[in-house]
Scaffold this motif. Structure first.
Motif, PDB file in Angstrom:
ATOM      1  N   SER B  26       0.844  -1.176  -0.074  1.00 28.32           N
ATOM      2  CA  SER B  26       0.458  -0.230  -0.045  1.00 28.32           C
ATOM      3  C   SER B  26       1.424   1.246   0.245  1.00 28.32           C
ATOM      4  O   SER B  26       2.048   1.018   0.360  1.00 28.32           O
ATOM      5  CB  SER B  26      -0.799  -0.029   1.646  1.00 28.32           C
ATOM      6  N   VAL B  27       0.304   2.434  -0.682  1.00 26.78           N
ATOM      7  CA  VAL B  27       0.895   3.656  -0.385  1.00 26.78           C
ATOM      8  C   VAL B  27       2.660   3.812   0.854  1.00 26.78           C
ATOM      9  O   VAL B  27       2.519   3.838   1.878  1.00 26.78           O
ATOM     10  CB  VAL B  27      -0.379   4.943   0.415  1.00 26.78           C
ATOM     11  N   ASN B  29       4.534   1.792   1.323  1.00 28.17           N
ATOM     12  CA  ASN B  29       5.496   0.928   1.189  1.00 28.17           C
ATOM     13  C   ASN B  29       4.797   0.933   3.523  1.00 28.17           C
ATOM     14  O   ASN B  29       6.066  -0.273   4.092  1.00 28.17           O
ATOM     15  CB  ASN B  29       6.773   0.346   1.009  1.00 28.17           C
ATOM     16  N   PHE B 127      -3.770   6.809   0.963  1.00 27.45           N
ATOM     17  CA  PHE B 127      -3.822   7.913   0.487  1.00 27.45           C
ATOM     18  C   PHE B 127      -4.140   8.814   1.221  1.00 27.45           C
ATOM     19  O   PHE B 127      -5.950   9.135   1.454  1.00 27.45           O
ATOM     20  CB  PHE B 127      -3.700   8.507  -1.111  1.00 27.45           C
ATOM     21  N   ARG B 178      -8.272   4.631  -0.340  1.00 25.52           N
ATOM     22  CA  ARG B 178      -7.381   4.416  -2.053  1.00 25.52           C
ATOM     23  C   ARG B 178      -5.779   4.093  -1.515  1.00 25.52           C
ATOM     24  O   ARG B 178      -5.690   4.824  -0.746  1.00 25.52           O
ATOM     25  CB  ARG B 178      -7.714   5.684  -2.879  1.00 25.52           C
ATOM     26  N   GLY B 179      -5.594   3.958  -2.872  1.00 29.28           N
ATOM     27  CA  GLY B 179      -4.191   2.570  -2.116  1.00 29.28           C
ATOM     28  C   GLY B 179      -4.110   1.252  -1.048  1.00 29.28           C
ATOM     29  O   GLY B 179      -2.986   1.908  -1.073  1.00 29.28           O
ATOM     30  N   ALA B 180      -4.833   1.321  -0.825  1.00 30.26           N
ATOM     31  CA  ALA B 180      -4.467   0.496   0.148  1.00 30.26           C
ATOM     32  C   ALA B 180      -4.508  -1.018  -0.332  1.00 30.26           C
ATOM     33  O   ALA B 180      -4.657  -2.053   0.605  1.00 30.26           O
ATOM     34  CB  ALA B 180      -6.008   0.716   0.949  1.00 30.26           C
ATOM     35  N   ASN B 205       1.647  10.057   2.485  1.00 31.59           N
ATOM     36  CA  ASN B 205       1.456   9.907   0.943  1.00 31.59           C
ATOM     37  C   ASN B 205       2.773   9.472   1.128  1.00 31.59           C
ATOM     38  O   ASN B 205       3.577   9.615   1.351  1.00 31.59           O
ATOM     39  CB  ASN B 205       1.111  11.996   0.648  1.00 31.59           C
ATOM     40  N   GLU B 206       2.800   9.149  -0.535  1.00 30.67           N
ATOM     41  CA  GLU B 206       4.336   8.895  -1.132  1.00 30.67           C
ATOM     42  C   GLU B 206       4.971   9.788  -0.942  1.00 30.67           C
ATOM     43  O   GLU B 206       4.729  11.346  -1.009  1.00 30.67           O
ATOM     44  CB  GLU B 206       4.113   8.548  -2.553  1.00 30.67           C
TER      45      GLU B 206
END
Lengths: 253, 243
Positions: B26-27, B29, B127, B178-180, B205-206
């Motif tokens: 996921s986002v 890591n 995210f 989102r991003g999970a 966030n990344e």
């Protein structure tokens, strides 16, 4: 997702998270199929050594170093979309009981494990006694401390006493990793408690002289157990590498 | 499918008392970084390289946790345990092959049910930028959303402020994650099978300090299931030297 780079450009960021997570119930099937051509090749009764050469440098070395072999079959990774070219792993065998697999063009990682499963089960009646995998990576990708040598190895847990000489080659250091077909091969061997070594040659550039140097580095494989028994003498290998066509390194001038 | 039948047999007596902890890809890591901290700090031992390796993009390297000189390998999916066999921790280093996610999910759920694992903890992230404004302004603790399955309350009695429904990524739903990665799918499947599950989903966030996000997650987990003394620092693994 995007972000600024060191020089101020805004570029897409790599992320392992998708922008919209996949709906797994409707997952698309694979775009490639993996098969053996021809389908039912003749199997060796036993295999003392499986030698897998992955990528341009390793294939160059093996073509210069191998003794006489016969083509057995190809493992083909073919797209369901006709416009995409197929990937081939060429399988050759020798009368002295070793199997050679040459992968000039890197196979997509998604299919690497499937290819390795076929490689390990389709050409010999019993699993190979030992596996040696040759691959290469650019020096700029070496992480952590600078590489002390242009060759490093990684071995399966069972690669013990039957790989004498293994301690004379530097071990790959954390946090470096190997991916793709070589990683799939070592993983398979680890899961099946087989004896395997991955030897990585670190190359400076893609120029011709560095290609020859990187290929020549694989000669360190002679230090490992009886691998040298299956290769031409170092002097013959050097002569062959010197004949590599500068514009077409798949071929010897 | 996480373990071979031989490895399963050695754990079968312990499974009803075991907590299974695993990361979602996921986002940032975050889940994987959190598991790295757990393995490095809790003196867990590698019990198997998982057969699930064939469902992921291949990856091998030297051990991420043991000093140079060890010949122990790291692979894409590994299973660790503590000596008392109350913890089973999975580390996943690479993403699934695109057409194998469903196979992994289905077989993981069946395996958890078959082994009668006592409870499951999923460490994940989503995210932050796509969350409700209320989450953007929340405290550090509130940035980790907590989800408990229906059967989870009894197994995790100290968890508060939790949610019981995990919504997959939909642009029209402000609570969606989102991003999970597989988090929502896994949560829903285990909830349907009445498995006690806690999912900790860090909003981030990344490109931010995702190590700090991972530390926040394991600190919260430690509050819930007391893995180590609170004043003892988490030990960073040697594979983090470049972070």
């Amino acid at each position: 997702m995007s972000g600024p780079t060191f020089f101020g450009e805004v570029l897409p960021l790599n992320s392992r998270a998708g922008d919209v997570d996949a709906d797994f119930e409707t997952e698309e099937p694979a775009n490639f199929s993996v098969s053996v051509d021809p389908e039912m090749p003749k199997k060796l009764d036993s295999c003392k050594l499986l030698l897998l050469a992955h990528g341009e440098h390793a294939c160059c070395y093996i073509k210069a170093a191998k003794m006489e072999t016969n083509h057995v079959a190809d493992i083909v990774v073919a797209s369901t979309f006709e416009s995409a070219g197929a990937y081939r792993l060429e399988i050759e065998s020798s009368s002295s009981g070793y199997l050679l697999a040459l992968c000039q063009r890197e196979i997509p990682s998604e299919y690497a494990y499937e290819v390795i499963e076929l490689l390990m089960t389709s050409f010999t009646a019993s699993p190979p006694e030992k596996c040696l995998i040759l691959c290469s990576k650019a020096t700029v990708l070496h992480r952590g401390e600078a590489a002390k040598s242009n060759i490093s190895i990684l071995s399966s847990t069972n690669a013990g006493s039957d790989w004498s000489g293994v301690t004379s080659v530097p071990y790959l250091t954390t946090p470096n990793t190997i991916d793709g077909l070589p990683a799939a091969a070592l993983t398979f061997c680890e899961l099946h408690k087989m004896s395997a070594v991955v030897m990585t040659s670190w190359y400076q550039s893609t120029g011709h002289s560095d290609l020859v140097q990187a290929a020549r580095s694989f000669d360190a494989a002679r230090k490992l157990s009886t691998v040298g028994d299956y290769l031409l003498a170092s002097s013959a290998v050097s002569e062959n590498l010197a004949k590599l066509h500068p514009k077409n390194p798949q071929y010897f001038a | 499918m996480l373990l071979t039948s031989d490895d399963e047999a050695s754990l079968s007596n312990y499974a009803p008392n075991m907590t299974l902890i695993l990361p979602a890809i996921s986002v940032g890591n975050v889940g994987q970084l959190a598991v790295d901290l757990l393995i490095s700090s809790l003196d867990l031992e590698l019990i198997a390289h998982s057969p699930a390796n064939k469902l992921t993009l291949p990856l091998v390297g030297p051990s991420a946790y043991i000093q140079p000189g060890s010949k122990q390998l790291s692979t894409a999916v590994e299973v660790y345990s503590n000596k008392e066999k109350t913890l089973l921790v999975v580390q996943q280093r690479s993403d699934f092959i695109s057409h194998a996610r469903k196979e992994f999910l289905d077989s993981l759920v069946e395996w958890i049910v078959k082994m009668k694992i006592k409870r499951v903890v999923l460490l994940s992230s989503a995210f932050l930028s796509s969350q409700l404004d209320s989450f953007l302004q929340c405290s550090e603790v509130e940035k980790t959303r907590r989800f408990l399955s229906k059967a989870g309350s009894a197994a995790f009695p100290s968890v508060d402020n939790f949610e019981q429904q995990m919504v997959s990524s939909r642009f029209d739903d402000p609570k969606s994650l989102r991003g999970a990665g597989i988090s929502t799918s896994l949560f829903q499947r285990l909830d349907e099978r009445n498995v006690a599950m806690l999912a900790l989903v860090r909003l981030c966030n990344e490109g931010e300090d995702n190590v700090a996000d991972a530390v926040a997650v394991v600190n919260l987990l430690n509050d819930v299931i007391s893995l180590k003394p609170v004043d003892k620092e988490w030990k960073r693994p040697i594979s983090w030297m470049d972070l």
